[in-house]
Design an enzyme around this catalytic site. Structure first.
Site, short mmCIF file in Angstrom:
data_model
loop_
_atom_site.label_atom_id
_atom_site.label_comp_id
_atom_site.label_asym_id
_atom_site.label_seq_id
_atom_site.Cartn_x
_atom_site.Cartn_y
_atom_site.Cartn_z
N ARG A 58 -3.72 -13.22 -15.80
CA ARG A 58 -3.84 -13.28 -14.33
C ARG A 58 -2.57 -13.88 -13.72
O ARG A 58 -2.07 -13.42 -12.71
CB ARG A 58 -5.08 -14.08 -13.91
CG ARG A 58 -5.11 -14.29 -12.41
CD ARG A 58 -6.44 -14.74 -11.77
NE ARG A 58 -7.34 -15.47 -12.61
CZ ARG A 58 -7.22 -16.76 -12.93
NH1 ARG A 58 -6.20 -17.48 -12.47
NH2 ARG A 58 -8.11 -17.34 -13.71
N TYR A 110 -3.98 0.73 10.18
CA TYR A 110 -4.89 1.18 9.14
C TYR A 110 -6.29 0.58 9.38
O TYR A 110 -6.43 -0.63 9.54
CB TYR A 110 -4.34 0.76 7.78
CG TYR A 110 -5.22 1.19 6.64
CD1 TYR A 110 -5.39 2.53 6.34
CD2 TYR A 110 -5.92 0.25 5.89
CE1 TYR A 110 -6.22 2.94 5.32
CE2 TYR A 110 -6.75 0.66 4.85
CZ TYR A 110 -6.90 1.99 4.57
OH TYR A 110 -7.73 2.39 3.58
N ASP A 182 3.70 -3.92 6.84
CA ASP A 182 3.05 -2.99 5.92
C ASP A 182 3.96 -1.75 5.85
O ASP A 182 4.03 -0.97 6.80
CB ASP A 182 1.65 -2.64 6.46
CG ASP A 182 0.88 -1.69 5.53
OD1 ASP A 182 1.53 -0.96 4.75
OD2 ASP A 182 -0.37 -1.67 5.61
N LYS A 207 -0.54 4.99 -2.38
CA LYS A 207 -0.06 6.10 -1.57
C LYS A 207 1.25 6.65 -2.16
O LYS A 207 1.23 7.17 -3.26
CB LYS A 207 0.08 5.64 -0.12
CG LYS A 207 -1.14 4.85 0.39
CD LYS A 207 -2.41 5.66 0.47
CE LYS A 207 -3.66 4.82 0.74
NZ LYS A 207 -3.63 3.97 1.92
C1 LIG Z 1 -4.27 2.80 2.28
C2 LIG Z 1 -3.61 1.78 3.12
C3 LIG Z 1 -3.89 0.42 2.97
C4 LIG Z 1 -4.94 -0.08 1.99
O1 LIG Z 1 -4.57 0.19 0.67
P1 LIG Z 1 -5.62 0.44 -0.54
O2 LIG Z 1 -4.72 0.66 -1.70
O3 LIG Z 1 -6.44 1.63 -0.16
O4 LIG Z 1 -6.43 -0.78 -0.64
C5 LIG Z 1 -3.19 -0.49 3.75
N1 LIG Z 1 -2.27 -0.07 4.66
C6 LIG Z 1 -1.99 1.24 4.84
C7 LIG Z 1 -0.95 1.61 5.84
C8 LIG Z 1 -2.63 2.20 4.08
O5 LIG Z 1 -2.35 3.48 4.28
#
Ligand SMILES: *Cc1c(COP(=O)(O)O)cnc(C)c1O
Length: 400
Positions: A58, A110, A182, A207
């Site tokens: 961890r 998001y 983000d 993504k």
């Molecule tokens: C998908 C997404 C998230 C969340 O990510 P997960 O891997 O699905 O938990 C956060 N921010 C953006 C811009 C996203 O597209």
């Protein structure tokens, strides 16, 4: 923008090279080019008070370390952290805040982030103001004596609004707020928020970084020793870390990120134009389309990304349009090699209350497209067929 980074041996390596070479040269014992997956959760201590650098998985895992070093270098940060999802990355970073703290957040963001903030973290005494971050005066107006952070998405999801990241981070630095970006939509191949003044960058690795719709992951990159130590403590303390197998899978995807992003962007740019000229579509959202936002995007990023949204002319056409798509999948994600279409009103943004959704522009005619790396003509033909069928089926009661 300077795409080069200074490598430890003084050579300047480009991002394409850093990506392709992730993990290579790091396994000294065997010379493995693809870094191995270390499943071991426990690591022997050479002697009392000594450590190999690995004690318990961890806290640190050798496979995860390679990924964390790679993302830190790509984003130009001091430390990287891999988490079990993008949401886990956001939750871990939010551990930096305390009861009573207030944050300013991108208005259109998001849906899962909104849900975490409003349904979970608000119960822990954090509060959030959702502001159109293109408007610097609105940001200043939303500040309270308790404001401690600002959370930015650019381009935003799903309306692809471009925020001037440097302008926002300048305010944050002046007012003593932690700035968090983000960077999921652009990836470090195209946009490096830390160089624009941000303190923390985070990603859904699920993504573009993973890129193949087969791994759930998140990443955090921090600037500065003190902040990095705090996030390291939260990462270990909260424990939402990425597994060794998934760390390997994410790195495997990242090696081709540069090639994929070039193709995603090329296809998206062409489809944005195609949709703008289609009579069944009345508005297209892509960062190159608004002249002001285009200027900002060109200054802070290398390209416009692979995401776009559009409003179909009539809400009744939506179900038919989705039904007649033969290539593009109706599925809820983005950033993979396969093109996907999402209906934000009932999918990604369903947890955002309707009045807010309407204010932001996430109406029931809005569709979001994650443009894949297929041949452009096949994508254009698929969209064209489905739009024409939807229009004529609803208008005349039968397909063309
Ligand atoms: C998908 C997404 C998230 C969340 O990510 P997960 O891997 O699905 O938990 C956060 N921010 C953006 C811009 C996203 O597209």
């Amino acid at each position: 923008m300077d795409r080069d980074r200074c490598h430890h041996n003084q050579e300047r390596l480009h991002r394409e090279t850093l990506l392709a070479q992730i993990g290579n040269g790091r396994e000294e014992r065997t010379g493995a080019v693809s870094f191995p997956v270390y499943h071991s959760t426990a690591y022997q201590h050479p002697a009392l008070g000594e450590s190999t650098g690995y004690d318990y998985t961890r806290t640190a895992n050798p496979t995860r370390t390679i990924l964390e070093d790679a993302i830190a270098e790509l984003e130009g940060g001091d430390a990287g952290f891999a988490t079990s999802s993008g949401m886990a990355a956001i939750q871990t970073v939010m551990g930096l805040f305390s009861q009573g703290d207030h944050l300013i957040v991108s208005l259109d963001l998001y849906g899962g982030t909104y849900r975490l903030f409003e349904e979970v973290l608000s119960r822990y005494g954090l509060s959030f103001s959702y502001v159109d971050l293109r408007d610097v005066e609105a940001v200043k107006a939303a500040a309270t004596p308790h404001t401690r952070g600002i959370f930015v998405e650019s381009p935003t999801n799903p309306l692809m609004r471009v925020t001037n990241i440097k302008a926002i981070c300048d305010i944050a630095n002046k007012w003593g707020w932690l700035s968090i970006v983000d960077n999921t939509f652009m990836t470090p191949y195209c946009q490096r928020p830390l160089a624009l003044g941000a303190d923390v960058v985070l990603h859904s690795g699920t993504k573009y970084l993973g890129g193949h719709n087969d791994v759930l992951a998140g990443l955090i990159v921090t600037k500065g020793e003190e902040l990095s130590a705090k996030v390291a403590a939260l990462h270990n303390g909260i424990g939402a870390v990425l597994s060794p197998q998934d760390s390997w899978l994410l790195m495997r995807g990242m090696k081709t990120l540069a090639l994929r992003m070039e193709k995603h962007q090329e296809n998206a740019m062409a489809l944005a134009q195609f949709l703008q000229n289609h009579p069944a579509v009345d508005e297209v959202f892509y960062p190159s389309l608004d002249p002001e936002e285009r200027k900002i995007q060109e200054a802070q990023s290398d390209g416009f990304g692979g995401m776009l949204s559009f409003r179909i002319r009539e809400a009744e056409w939506v179900p038919e349009f989705l039904r007649y798509l033969r290539l593009i999948s109706f599925a809820e994600s983005l950033g993979g090699v396969e093109s996907l279409v999402t209906y934000p009103a009932t999918q990604t943004h369903a947890d955002i209350p309707e009045p807010i959704r309407r204010k932001v522009g996430v109406c029931d005619r809005l569709l979001r497209l994650s443009v894949g790396i297929e041949h452009l003509n096949d994508l254009t033909a698929d969209l064209s067929y489905a739009l024409d069928q939807a229009r004529s089926t609803v208008t005349t009661g039968k397909g063309v």
